[in-house]
Design an enzyme around this catalytic site. Structure first.
Site, PDB file in Angstrom:
ATOM      1  N   ASP A 179       0.854  -1.173   0.000  1.00 43.59           N
ATOM      2  CA  ASP A 179       0.000   0.000   0.000  1.00 43.59           C
ATOM      3  C   ASP A 179       0.900   1.235   0.000  1.00 43.59           C
ATOM      4  OD1 ASP A 179      -2.407   1.573   0.409  1.00 43.59           O
ATOM      5  OD2 ASP A 179      -1.763   1.774   2.492  1.00 43.59           O
ATOM      6  N   ASP A 197      -0.317   5.114   0.957  1.00 41.93           N
ATOM      7  CA  ASP A 197      -0.627   6.054   2.036  1.00 41.93           C
ATOM      8  C   ASP A 197      -0.706   5.337   3.376  1.00 41.93           C
ATOM      9  OD1 ASP A 197      -1.019   8.604   0.588  1.00 41.93           O
ATOM     10  OD2 ASP A 197      -2.584   7.477  -0.442  1.00 41.93           O
TER      11      ASP A 197
END
Length: 215
Positions: free
Chosen positions: A14, A16
């Protein structure tokens, strides 16, 4: 060194909250927007790990009855124009994967422009990873598994042998639903109990413990 470490087909990361600590910037944009509208600020964790447009379309809130895309466009205008801070160990993780021949995909709910800016904050370019799957590449965002499944398909790897890293329950559930068995949680936006409850096999304060997986 060449060839991924034994037992790891790929790293699925991922962006953020996992590689960059950008959630405070996004949440500030929401807070400013809601305050200007005179709306109550909801629990903003509802947006974490998900495409904002999906939330605005599907979840009830003060935005109900308004055009979701128009609301999102206004929110984005209020997000501070600042580079996100790196999550400790994120740069080393990507460079370590490159050194060991481990395929790396970024699987994010963000657009391509934010991926480029975020990697630049790590001192890296988009070419430092093998694949980027963004919000524009999927028809359904996290917690739907489409993004992680697409990453594995494009990399040509077995999801069951991949390792994923996520900071949100939605992202963890998405990776697990795609067949990834080892999903690590990063506690930048949610506490350890929430991430374990979502299915994380291990939980860390930052990305540094993941570097050790490449040894």
């Amino acid at each position: 060194m060449t060839g991924a470490p034994a037992g790891i087909s790929a790293l699925l990361l991922d962006l953020d909250g996992t590689l960059v600590n950008s959630e405070p910037l996004h949440r500030e944009g929401y807070r400013i927007y809601f305050a200007e509208k005179g709306w109550d600020v909801p629990d903003l964790t509802i947006f974490t790990g998900r495409r904002a447009l999906d939330v605005l379309e599907a979840e009830p809130g003060p935005w109900s009855g308004h055009d979701p895309q128009a609301v999102l466009d206004e929110i984005l205008e209020h997000v501070p124009d600042e580079d996100p801070d790196p999550v400790a160990g994120a740069r080393e993780l990507i460079l370590g994967a490159r050194a060991t021949g481990t395929p790396v995909a970024i699987v994010t709910s963000a657009p391509p422009s934010w991926v480029e800016r975020s990697l630049a904050s790590l001192g890296l370019g988009v070419g430092s990873v093998d694949l980027v799957v963004t919000a524009l590449d999927v028809s359904a965002g996290k917690p739907d598994p489409e993004g992680f499944a697409l990453a594995c398909e494009r990399l040509g790897v077995d999801p069951a042998a991949a390792v994923a890293a996520e900071d949100s329950p939605a992202g963890i559930r998405a990776a697990l639903a795609a067949g990834v068995r080892r999903v690590h949680g990063i506690t930048t936006t949610h506490d350890a109990a929430e991430l374990r409850s979502a299915g994380a096999v291990e939980v860390h304060d930052d990305a540094r413990p993941l570097v050790d997986l490449l040894d």
